[in-house]
Design a protein around this motif. Structure first.
Motif, PDB file in Angstrom:
ATOM      1  N   ILE A 173      -1.354  -0.532   6.405  1.00  8.65           N
ATOM      2  CA  ILE A 173      -1.092  -1.693   6.208  1.00  8.65           C
ATOM      3  C   ILE A 173      -0.447  -2.242   4.819  1.00  8.65           C
ATOM      4  CG2 ILE A 173      -2.450  -4.123   5.914  1.00  8.65           C
ATOM      5  CD1 ILE A 173      -4.451  -2.749   8.038  1.00  8.65           C
ATOM      6  N   ALA A 174      -0.951  -1.448   4.039  1.00  3.61           N
ATOM      7  CA  ALA A 174      -0.182  -1.924   2.619  1.00  3.61           C
ATOM      8  C   ALA A 174       1.354  -1.646   2.635  1.00  3.61           C
ATOM      9  CB  ALA A 174      -0.915  -0.971   1.411  1.00  3.61           C
ATOM     10  N   MET A 175       1.669  -0.404   3.319  1.00 10.66           N
ATOM     11  CA  MET A 175       3.044  -0.128   3.226  1.00 10.66           C
ATOM     12  C   MET A 175       3.681  -1.083   4.104  1.00 10.66           C
ATOM     13  SD  MET A 175       3.468   3.976   3.100  1.00 10.66           S
ATOM     14  CE  MET A 175       2.363   4.896   1.818  1.00 10.66           C
ATOM     15  N   ALA A 176       2.993  -1.512   5.392  1.00 16.12           N
ATOM     16  CA  ALA A 176       3.820  -2.327   6.293  1.00 16.12           C
ATOM     17  C   ALA A 176       4.187  -3.785   5.618  1.00 16.12           C
ATOM     18  CB  ALA A 176       2.860  -2.602   7.516  1.00 16.12           C
ATOM     19  N   SER A 177       3.044  -4.236   4.824  1.00 14.60           N
ATOM     20  CA  SER A 177       3.165  -5.358   4.154  1.00 14.60           C
ATOM     21  C   SER A 177       4.370  -5.340   2.971  1.00 14.60           C
ATOM     22  CB  SER A 177       1.945  -5.871   3.425  1.00 14.60           C
ATOM     23  OG  SER A 177       0.854  -5.945   4.445  1.00 14.60           O
ATOM     24  N   LEU A 178       4.397  -4.318   2.353  1.00 14.00           N
ATOM     25  CA  LEU A 178       5.376  -4.111   1.304  1.00 14.00           C
ATOM     26  C   LEU A 178       6.834  -4.033   2.064  1.00 14.00           C
ATOM     27  CD1 LEU A 178       3.558  -2.036  -1.326  1.00 14.00           C
ATOM     28  CD2 LEU A 178       4.013  -4.335  -1.427  1.00 14.00           C
ATOM     29  N   ALA A 179       6.892  -3.403   3.079  1.00 15.12           N
ATOM     30  CA  ALA A 179       7.925  -3.057   3.926  1.00 15.12           C
ATOM     31  C   ALA A 179       8.669  -4.635   4.282  1.00 15.12           C
ATOM     32  CB  ALA A 179       8.025  -2.076   5.157  1.00 15.12           C
ATOM     33  N   VAL A 180       7.829  -5.321   4.706  1.00 12.71           N
ATOM     34  CA  VAL A 180       8.362  -6.824   5.231  1.00 12.71           C
ATOM     35  C   VAL A 180       8.950  -7.407   4.013  1.00 12.71           C
ATOM     36  CG1 VAL A 180       7.579  -9.065   5.929  1.00 12.71           C
ATOM     37  CG2 VAL A 180       6.701  -7.123   6.866  1.00 12.71           C
ATOM     38  N   ILE A 181       8.341  -7.464   2.685  1.00 10.96           N
ATOM     39  CA  ILE A 181       8.568  -7.944   1.426  1.00 10.96           C
ATOM     40  C   ILE A 181      10.084  -7.398   1.276  1.00 10.96           C
ATOM     41  CG2 ILE A 181       8.228  -8.361  -0.921  1.00 10.96           C
ATOM     42  CD1 ILE A 181       5.135  -8.178  -0.299  1.00 10.96           C
ATOM     43  N   ALA A 182      10.046  -5.992   1.111  1.00  9.37           N
ATOM     44  CA  ALA A 182      11.459  -5.303   0.689  1.00  9.37           C
ATOM     45  C   ALA A 182      12.449  -5.802   1.742  1.00  9.37           C
ATOM     46  CB  ALA A 182      11.012  -3.870   0.878  1.00  9.37           C
ATOM     47  N   ALA A 183      12.025  -5.866   2.835  1.00  8.30           N
ATOM     48  CA  ALA A 183      13.273  -6.308   3.859  1.00  8.30           C
ATOM     49  C   ALA A 183      13.661  -7.850   3.630  1.00  8.30           C
ATOM     50  CB  ALA A 183      12.939  -6.245   5.291  1.00  8.30           C
TER      51      ALA A 183
END
Length: 322
Positions: A173-183
């Motif tokens: 969940i943490a990585m998915a959230s940060l991936a959305v931000i990175a994108a």
């Protein structure tokens, strides 16, 4: 690229853990599943699969950028530095899983893993804090803030652990959230790191979910924390990292107040539910047990994952407005 990297990580991790389970059992590298009747022994060090899948995913991204037509904006030096950091963290985790280092030593050793990122001076020289604005550190960012970030995140994930699927589920969940931000902000280098991590954790969850067929061990928890910290440092969205880590920080504070107990942090199994064994919870997990009056292990993990979803949503909302 955005599809190939997590797929490669997923497939690699899935196969590696499938091969590891019988081998670890045969060689006696097992850990006790503390929240099952009789505390059965389960193969440990499944985090080796996470690290392997992550490395393969990142190396594939580098190969696509170097040898083929994918000319996306990515810093290959930074990617290699992060790979080195994660591999050093993994080595520390392996040593701890095999030889059970003291908590003090285990807490400080990840500082060494930050050296590759310090050497390439990854990230900005400042931290932006909501309401306070930008705080400039200059060269002290690489020398102090960066290693503290890597060490703090690795140890935080390592502490909030011990329940089937918890470390992997919250990490996803943490990585998915940060991936959305990175994108969203165009942080391609960070996005590659997070997608590689997501693929690896997705495969691991299949084996680690209740009832776990394998435990990820410190090699897994420390590596998850290192990937999260490296991604936010490289992508220059540290505020999101701080928000994402809040549940882990709350658990850290509770354990710090209680002297970082090496025993007694788990729940007391009665029937199919876990109960706080004392009147004073020593961890976030025990606090949830106390507040619910007893909770099944799977529901406890889902509750903590839901909490992480909330903080992930807050982080995404913050950067969606920027």
């Amino acid at each position: 690229m955005s599809i190939l990297v997590p797929i490669a990580s997923f497939v690699t991790t899935f196969l590696v853990i499938w091969l590891l389970i019988p081998h670890l059992s045969k060689t006696g590298i097992v850990g006790k599943d503390m929240h099952k009747p009789g505390r059965p022994e389960v193969p440990e060090m499944g985090g080796l699969g996470i690290v392997t899948g992550f490395v393969v995913g990142v190396l594939l991204a580098i190969a696509l950028r170097t040898f083929f037509i994918y000319r996306y904006d990515v810093d290959l030096v930074i990617l290699l530095a992060v790979l080195t950091t994660v591999l050093i963290i993994a080595l520390i985790g392996i040593l701890d899983d095999l030889f059970e280092m003291s908590q003090g030593v285990k807490a400080l050793l990840p500082l060494l893993a930050a050296l590759p990122l310090m050497a390439v001076y990854a990230g900005p020289t400042y931290i932006t804090i909501p309401l306070l604005g930008r705080i400039e550190f200059g060269v002290l960012y690489a020398l102090i803030v960066l290693p503290i970030g890597i060490t703090g995140a690795a140890n935080a994930v390592n502490m909030l652990a011990g329940f089937n699927g918890l470390e992997v589920g919250m990490g996803m969940i943490a990585m998915a959230s940060l991936a959305v931000i990175a994108a969203t902000i165009g942080a391609t280098t960070s996005l590659i790191l997070l997608l590689a991590g997501l693929g690896a954790l997705g495969a691991t969850l299949y084996y680690n979910w209740y009832p776990a067929k394998i435990l990820i061990g410190d090699v897994g928890t420390l590596s998850i924390g290192a990937i999260l910290a490296a991604a936010v440092i490289v992508g220059k969205f540290q505020t999101a990292g701080v928000i994402i880590i809040i549940p882990y920080f709350l658990d850290f504070v509770m354990k710090a107040i209680n002297g970082f107990p090496s025993r007694g942090w788990w729940g007391e199994l009665q029937g199919d539910k876990l109960y706080c064994p004392t009147s004073r919870p020593v961890s976030l997990c025990q606090l949830i047990m106390k507040l619910t009056g007893g909770i099944r292990e799977r529901d406890l993990v889902l509750t903590l994952m839901a909490i992480e979803v909330v903080f992930g949503g807050i982080a995404i909302g913050l950067y969606a407005r920027i």
